[in-house]
Design a protein around this motif. Structure first.
Motif, PDB file in Angstrom:
ATOM      1  N   GLY A   1     -86.802 -11.690  94.105  1.00 45.20           N
ATOM      2  CA  GLY A   1     -85.975 -10.565  93.683  1.00 45.20           C
ATOM      3  C   GLY A   1     -85.579 -10.613  92.224  1.00 45.20           C
ATOM      4  N   VAL A   2     -85.994 -11.649  91.514  1.00 46.71           N
ATOM      5  CA  VAL A   2     -85.680 -11.778  90.090  1.00 46.71           C
ATOM      6  C   VAL A   2     -86.600 -10.860  89.293  1.00 46.71           C
ATOM      7  CG1 VAL A   2     -85.582 -13.335  88.131  1.00 46.71           C
ATOM      8  CG2 VAL A   2     -84.910 -14.144  90.407  1.00 46.71           C
ATOM      9  N   ASP A   3     -86.037 -10.133  88.347  1.00 51.02           N
ATOM     10  CA  ASP A   3     -86.821  -9.187  87.562  1.00 51.02           C
ATOM     11  C   ASP A   3     -86.561  -9.422  86.078  1.00 51.02           C
ATOM     12  OD1 ASP A   3     -88.540  -6.990  87.112  1.00 51.02           O
ATOM     13  OD2 ASP A   3     -86.804  -5.700  86.791  1.00 51.02           O
ATOM     14  N   HIS A   4     -87.630  -9.550  85.313  1.00 52.01           N
ATOM     15  CA  HIS A   4     -87.537  -9.727  83.857  1.00 52.01           C
ATOM     16  C   HIS A   4     -88.863  -9.279  83.258  1.00 52.01           C
ATOM     17  CE1 HIS A   4     -87.239 -11.648  79.906  1.00 52.01           C
ATOM     18  NE2 HIS A   4     -85.946 -11.787  80.132  1.00 52.01           N
ATOM     19  N   PRO A   5     -88.839  -8.596  82.125  1.00 52.80           N
ATOM     20  CA  PRO A   5     -90.090  -8.078  81.563  1.00 52.80           C
ATOM     21  C   PRO A   5     -91.109  -9.158  81.195  1.00 52.80           C
ATOM     22  CG  PRO A   5     -88.240  -7.786  80.044  1.00 52.80           C
ATOM     23  CD  PRO A   5     -87.654  -8.151  81.361  1.00 52.80           C
ATOM     24  N   LYS A   6     -90.653 -10.385  80.971  1.00 54.58           N
ATOM     25  CA  LYS A   6     -91.585 -11.455  80.611  1.00 54.58           C
ATOM     26  C   LYS A   6     -91.963 -12.325  81.808  1.00 54.58           C
ATOM     27  CE  LYS A   6     -89.517 -13.461  77.048  1.00 54.58           C
ATOM     28  NZ  LYS A   6     -89.365 -14.299  75.827  1.00 54.58           N
ATOM     29  N   LEU A   7     -91.439 -12.010  82.984  1.00 56.12           N
ATOM     30  CA  LEU A   7     -91.644 -12.867  84.149  1.00 56.12           C
ATOM     31  C   LEU A   7     -92.643 -12.268  85.128  1.00 56.12           C
ATOM     32  CD1 LEU A   7     -90.836 -15.359  85.860  1.00 56.12           C
ATOM     33  CD2 LEU A   7     -88.988 -13.957  86.826  1.00 56.12           C
TER      34      LEU A   7
ATOM     35  N   THR B   1     -88.322 -22.256  91.913  1.00 58.75           N
ATOM     36  CA  THR B   1     -87.122 -21.971  92.691  1.00 58.75           C
ATOM     37  C   THR B   1     -86.274 -23.218  92.916  1.00 58.75           C
ATOM     38  OG1 THR B   1     -88.342 -22.283  94.770  1.00 58.75           O
ATOM     39  CG2 THR B   1     -88.207 -20.039  93.893  1.00 58.75           C
ATOM     40  N   GLY B   2     -86.693 -24.335  92.337  1.00 53.43           N
ATOM     41  CA  GLY B   2     -85.957 -25.579  92.494  1.00 53.43           C
ATOM     42  C   GLY B   2     -84.832 -25.727  91.481  1.00 53.43           C
ATOM     43  N   LEU B   3     -84.101 -26.834  91.590  1.00 55.81           N
ATOM     44  CA  LEU B   3     -82.935 -27.080  90.741  1.00 55.81           C
ATOM     45  C   LEU B   3     -83.285 -27.074  89.264  1.00 55.81           C
ATOM     46  CD1 LEU B   3     -79.932 -27.894  90.456  1.00 55.81           C
ATOM     47  CD2 LEU B   3     -80.652 -30.283  90.754  1.00 55.81           C
ATOM     48  N   THR B   4     -84.305 -27.819  88.883  1.00 56.73           N
ATOM     49  CA  THR B   4     -84.693 -27.895  87.471  1.00 56.73           C
ATOM     50  C   THR B   4     -85.635 -26.771  87.090  1.00 56.73           C
ATOM     51  OG1 THR B   4     -84.503 -30.312  87.593  1.00 56.73           O
ATOM     52  CG2 THR B   4     -85.631 -29.394  85.678  1.00 56.73           C
ATOM     53  N   GLY B   5     -86.615 -26.487  87.946  1.00 53.26           N
ATOM     54  CA  GLY B   5     -87.601 -25.463  87.622  1.00 53.26           C
ATOM     55  C   GLY B   5     -86.998 -24.097  87.373  1.00 53.26           C
ATOM     56  N   GLY B   6     -85.982 -23.739  88.156  1.00 50.78           N
ATOM     57  CA  GLY B   6     -85.326 -22.454  87.952  1.00 50.78           C
ATOM     58  C   GLY B   6     -84.671 -22.364  86.589  1.00 50.78           C
ATOM     59  N   LYS B   7     -84.079 -23.463  86.151  1.00 50.78           N
ATOM     60  CA  LYS B   7     -83.434 -23.479  84.839  1.00 50.78           C
ATOM     61  C   LYS B   7     -84.475 -23.460  83.713  1.00 50.78           C
ATOM     62  CE  LYS B   7     -79.496 -26.080  86.672  1.00 50.78           C
ATOM     63  NZ  LYS B   7     -78.607 -24.912  86.775  1.00 50.78           N
TER      64      LYS B   7
ATOM     65  N   ALA C   1     -94.629 -17.731  87.303  1.00 52.43           N
ATOM     66  CA  ALA C   1     -93.923 -18.621  88.220  1.00 52.43           C
ATOM     67  C   ALA C   1     -94.355 -18.350  89.657  1.00 52.43           C
ATOM     68  CB  ALA C   1     -92.412 -18.447  88.075  1.00 52.43           C
ATOM     69  N   PRO C   2     -95.418 -18.987  90.121  1.00 53.76           N
ATOM     70  CA  PRO C   2     -95.874 -18.779  91.492  1.00 53.76           C
ATOM     71  C   PRO C   2     -94.802 -19.206  92.496  1.00 53.76           C
ATOM     72  CG  PRO C   2     -97.519 -19.964  90.182  1.00 53.76           C
ATOM     73  CD  PRO C   2     -96.270 -19.948  89.391  1.00 53.76           C
ATOM     74  N   VAL C   3     -94.602 -18.402  93.526  1.00 60.20           N
ATOM     75  CA  VAL C   3     -93.581 -18.690  94.534  1.00 60.20           C
ATOM     76  C   VAL C   3     -94.161 -18.453  95.935  1.00 60.20           C
ATOM     77  CG1 VAL C   3     -91.597 -18.178  93.061  1.00 60.20           C
ATOM     78  CG2 VAL C   3     -92.704 -16.324  94.316  1.00 60.20           C
ATOM     79  N   ARG C   4     -93.492 -18.989  96.926  1.00 60.72           N
ATOM     80  CA  ARG C   4     -93.920 -18.814  98.317  1.00 60.72           C
ATOM     81  C   ARG C   4     -93.497 -17.455  98.867  1.00 60.72           C
ATOM     82  NH1 ARG C   4     -95.620 -23.295 101.035  1.00 60.72           N
ATOM     83  NH2 ARG C   4     -95.270 -25.333 100.085  1.00 60.72           N
ATOM     84  N   ARG C   5     -92.360 -16.973  98.372  1.00 60.06           N
ATOM     85  CA  ARG C   5     -91.829 -15.688  98.863  1.00 60.06           C
ATOM     86  C   ARG C   5     -91.115 -14.986  97.707  1.00 60.06           C
ATOM     87  NH1 ARG C   5     -89.138 -19.933 100.815  1.00 60.06           N
ATOM     88  NH2 ARG C   5     -90.523 -19.992 102.618  1.00 60.06           N
ATOM     89  N   PRO C   6     -91.005 -13.657  97.747  1.00 56.20           N
ATOM     90  CA  PRO C   6     -90.351 -12.931  96.647  1.00 56.20           C
ATOM     91  C   PRO C   6     -88.917 -13.408  96.434  1.00 56.20           C
ATOM     92  CG  PRO C   6     -91.504 -11.426  98.109  1.00 56.20           C
ATOM     93  CD  PRO C   6     -91.514 -12.759  98.794  1.00 56.20           C
TER      94      PRO C   6
END
Length: 235
Positions: free
Chosen positions: A44-50, A15-21, A37-42
């Motif tokens: 809302g991003v949805d993608h079949p490979k994610l 969810t950071g500047l570089t990591g998101g890209k 991509a482990p995150v602290r909170r949902p």
């Protein structure tokens, strides 16, 4: 032509500047089968490979199954101001990152790509650089067959949170970059998007390598630009 083996890649700091890209770039590549991509909170991003599992970073070992991947890209990072203290900063930048690297190696991950910082050294008198350097040394000891470390200067780009010092630095960086020549070129500010493209290209290059091996590889400004497919420019 070398056979391509689709990769399962875990990205920390998604969810950071570089990591998101990095996440977005990997999702677009055919060499990548899944991005974890482990995150602290949902988000809302949805993608079949994610896959975006919500995890407790203080207990990463409870999520050890997530680290059964081919490649780990670590873009975790904070600031002392945001963390609240040097101790909390070290817990995130050193503790979380090293724990993730260890879990990945134990699960069989073959490659680790680490976002560090120019000037990182365990011998540095600057706390930030010293922590980054200590992390690099500790990750090297884990024995990853492929270890790549990025040493960018000031990261340029639009952050979600406002960082006053960085905002001022970004404004003057185009002028400063023009003065940073020769051995000082490594200190140039660089777009986070450029660093992300370089990481994505490096990850995808591993899809055609059955057993990648590399030494203590550190990328600075010129190499990062080339990996990204850019000519090293002034901004």
């Amino acid at each position: 032509m070398a056979e391509t083996q689709p990769l399962r890649v875990l990205v920390l700091g998604a969810t950071g500047l570089t990591g998101g890209k990095v996440v977005n770039g990997l999702l677009e590549r055919s060499e990548v089968a899944e991005v974890v991509a482990p995150v602290r909170r949902p988000t809302g991003v949805d993608h079949p490979k994610l896959t975006q599992p919500v995890v407790d970073f203080d207990d990463l070992a409870a999520h050890s199954e997530l680290f059964d991947v081919n490649v780990i890209v670590c873009c975790l990072g904070t600031t002392i101001k945001k963390a609240g203290s040097q101790e909390q900063f070290r817990k995130v930048d050193f503790g979380y990152s090293l724990k993730a690297a260890g879990l990945g190696r134990s699960a069989g991950a073959r490659a680790f790509i680490l976002m560090s910082a120019v000037g990182a050294s365990a011998n540095s008198k600057i706390f930030y650089n010293r922590v980054k350097g200590e992390l690099e040394d500790a990750v090297r000891e884990l024995g990853y067959p492929y270890l790549s470390i990025y040493h960018p200067g000031l990261l340029l780009g639009q952050r979600q949170e406002h960082r006053t010092a960085e905002a001022l630095g970004i404004k003057v960086m185009p002028l400063v970059n023009r003065a940073l020549l020769g051995p000082l070129v490594q200190y140039r500010g660089i777009e986070a998007a450029t660093v992300a493209r370089a990481m994505v290209n490096e990850v995808c290059g591993l899809a055609t390598t059955a057993d990648p091996v590399v030494g203590r590889q550190v990328w600075t400004y010129p190499e990062i630009c080339r990996l990204a497919g850019d000519e090293p420019g002034l901004i």
